[in-house]
Design an enzyme around this catalytic site. Structure first.
Site, PDB file in Angstrom:
ATOM      1  CB  SER A 148      -0.886   0.021   1.261  1.00  0.00           C
ATOM      2  OG  SER A 148      -1.590   1.242   1.372  1.00  0.00           O
ATOM      3  CE1 TYR A 163      -4.353  -1.990   4.886  1.00  0.00           C
ATOM      4  CE2 TYR A 163      -3.317   0.139   4.525  1.00  0.00           C
ATOM      5  CZ  TYR A 163      -3.912  -1.004   4.024  1.00  0.00           C
ATOM      6  OH  TYR A 163      -4.062  -1.157   2.668  1.00  0.00           O
ATOM      7  CE  LYS A 167      -1.807  -3.894   3.139  1.00  0.00           C
ATOM      8  NZ  LYS A 167      -1.953  -5.117   2.317  1.00  0.00           N
TER       9      LYS A 167
END
Length: 259
Positions: A148, A163, A167
């Site tokens: 990401s 998150y 990533k």
């Protein structure tokens, strides 16, 4: 050979985690459209079966659904073994399964931290190692991880430290595996999407709330990406069109990381 022929994936098998819907389904379709058979892996096996049937009917390739919890190493190895029994080879692994929990860092429960890290980062590792062993024996293979832009920047205004951390880990895991496995004919690359208008966030964009307006204002293109816009990129990385490419993390973010 024509240049477009390099993008064909005929007689190849692509394994797609989180392939039942959203980005995973869109990228699975793109590879099927170029001739690849598809193993659709998802925790929701019923939804995966619907997607597999749809892909078979639309693209005239073989597609099958498999249930897997990527956060469980044993089930990852078991499903890879099952896939190999059916096809005898794995040519492409697309590590797409992932989740995001938005919450302020100081309030993140330990169980939520572990859940995100286990699915987003450990799950990529478990699947990569399980499939990597097969690819080493084959002396060829192609692993594509979905990381990401959040591995490069910190999103605003929402909190999502787990998150972002997961990533960033996927991006560096991509480079590490690429370095170690190039001697086995295995290429490992990653796609780092920006904000995408998937089923999970479509309502947020449709309602045009504070978050959606902020996300669009920070994106030079002033809009989210469409799942199908990742399709050509995953085909490029999965195919012989990108044979001199490994260890790369390719941003596809509407320009978000420019500023």
């Amino acid at each position: 050979m024509h240049v477009l022929d390099l993008f064909r994936l005929d007689q190849k098998l692509a394994v797609v985690t989180g392939g039942a819907q959203g980005l995973g389904k869109a990228m699975a379709e793109a590879m099927a459209d170029c001739g690849a058979d598809i193993a659709v892996l998802d925790l929701n096996v019923d939804k995966a079966a619907e997607t597999a049937k749809y892909i078979e009917n639309k693209y005239n390739v073989k597609a099958r659904a498999f249930q897997v919890n990527v956060a469980d190493a044993d089930t990852c190895y078991e499903v890879v073994e099952e896939i190999c029994k059916e096809w005898g080879h794995i040519d492409v692994l697309l590590n797409n399964a992932g989740i995001c929990i938005n919450e302020a860092a100081e309030n993140v429960p330990l169980e939520n931290w572990h859940k995100v890290i286990d699915i987003n980062m450990n799950g990529v590792w478990y699947m990569s190692q399980a499939v990597g062993k097969i690819m080493i024996k084959q002396n060829h293979g192609n692993i594509i991880n979905i990381s990401s832009m959040s591995g490069f920047i910190v999103n605003d205004p929402q909190g999502q430290v787990s998150y972002n951390t997961s990533k960033a880990g996927v991006s560096h895991m991509t480079k590490s595996l690429a370095a170690e496995w190039v001697k086995y004919g295995i290429r490992v690359n990653s796609i780092a999407p920006g904000y995408m208008d998937t089923d999970l966030v479509h309502k947020t964009y449709e309602e045009d709330g504070v978050w959606a307006r902020r996300w669009n204002s920070l994106t030079p293109m002033k809009r989210p990406g469409k799942p199908e816009e990742l399709g050509p990129l995953v085909v490029y990385l999965a195919s012989d069109a990108s044979t001199y490419m490994t260890g790369s993390v390719v941003l596809c973010d509407g320009g978000y990381t420019i500023w």
